[in-house]
Design a protein around this motif. Structure first.
Motif: not given
Lengths: 224, 110
Positions: A113, A116-117, A120, A217, A219, A221, A224, B7, B10, B13-15, B17-20
């Motif tokens: 990830l 690509r980024l 962050l 968690r 994180v 790619l 997504l 982008m 992307l 969406t990254l932020f 992401i559900p966090v369990c």
């Protein structure tokens, strides 16, 4: 990388000869407590529940390290090839991630990830931080992005055009200052001379991290 | 190559992401428990059979010469004004070093 001093006592570690979830276990010679080397936490013995303090370290090519620290000491010894000994750059992108945080509250940022980024902006336990990646040397580092009461947001820059210095850079949106991406040092602009605080973080093989923090968690790619 | 709008999606969406977190705590508590350790741990060799280094001598960059390939990854430590490099290729055969850097006792593990 951990500090060996706990409650004023210096611990000396040995190899227990045990694997737990495919990671080796250390014991300390002072109390014979059993420690997970991947988290620095004692699972058994007198020091059960205690945690060693993480000391920030970085994995990077020798070329990059000695350029940054020309007076560095170097450990020499017999080299081991294979999975535990060497990784190609491609291996590291696909296999590793940066685990940021301490204890249970950790997040894994996959190198695939970050490739690509490479800059962050994110949060960990409500604390804002920026995770940075060097796409050439293939290593990552994390900093707190809150500086002197001000929240900064960063974006990646390639190195300065036509300059000899090829270290990766980033710029903050609030002041437009120019920062060294992998050291958190501000080179130019209103915040010149400022230093971002590095956050405890460790490079992990993704599959080993999952063995301890499955459901955590992660994180990457692919999600997504 | 991602289009700019892709982008942006992307990154957005990254932020999201559900966090369990709750699930992780329960699961992690079990994974890090002594009972689970006793159940799952595997004794694969005798204690201390695998080599561990204690305060190994450090070479200078000049002494190291070409023994360490320039592209080889190292674990870099800068602490108390002192820098040390632990090549992954060497750590693969040791896994654990009891060391002191800048007068601070450290454990280097791989």
């Amino acid at each position: 990388m951990y500090g060996r001093t706990l409650d004023g006592q210096v611990l000396n570690f040995g190899h227990e000869g045990v694997l737990y979830r495919n990671s080796f276990v250390m014991y300390d010679k002072e109390t014979n407590s059993k420690w997970l080397h991947v988290t620095g936490e004692a699972l058994k013995g007198e020091l059960k529940g205690k945690k060693l303090g993480i000391i920030p370290s970085q994995i990077m090519p020798y070329r990059t390290w000695k350029k940054r620290h020309p007076d560095t000491g170097v450990l020499l010894g017999e080299k081991v090839s294979g999975m535990m000994g060497t990784f190609t750059l491609k291996d590291r992108i696909s296999s590793f991630g940066l685990s940021v945080g301490e204890g249970r509250n950790v997040t894994l940022f996959r190198f695939s990830l970050l490739n690509r980024l490479p800059v962050l902006d994110t949060t960990l336990a409500d604390a804002p931080l920026v995770v940075c990646f060097d796409q050439t040397a293939i290593y990552a580092v994390a900093f707190r992005s809150h500086l002197s009461g001000r929240q900064l947001h960063f974006s990646a820059l390639s190195s300065v055009p036509d300059a000899e210095d090829t270290r990766p850079l980033m710029r903050d949106a609030e002041t437009g200052s120019l920062w060294l991406r992998m050291t958190g040092e501000c080179l130019a602009g209103e915040l010149k001379g400022s230093q971002l605080e590095q956050v405890p973080a460790t490079a992990w093989l993704g599959n080993r991290w999952m063995a301890f923090f499955e459901g955590g968690r992660d994180v990457q790619l692919e999600k997504l | 190559m991602l289009h700019l709008s892709q982008m942006r999606l992307l990154v957005t969406t990254l932020f999201l992401i559900p966090v369990c977190v709750t699930g992780l705590s329960a699961q992690a508590d079990e994974i890090f428990s002594e009972a689970n350790y006793d159940k799952e741990m595997r004794q694969v060799m005798e204690p201390d059979q695998f080599p561990v280094l204690h305060h190994p001598p450090m070479a200078t960059v000049m002494e190291a010469g070409l023994e360490i390939d320039l592209d080889e990854p190292v674990i870099g430590l800068f602490l108390g004004g002192e820098a040390r490099a632990y090549p992954i290729s060497v750590m693969g055969g040791v896994e654990l070093v009891n060391d002191t850097c800048g007068e601070i006792p450290v454990a280097v593990s791989w």
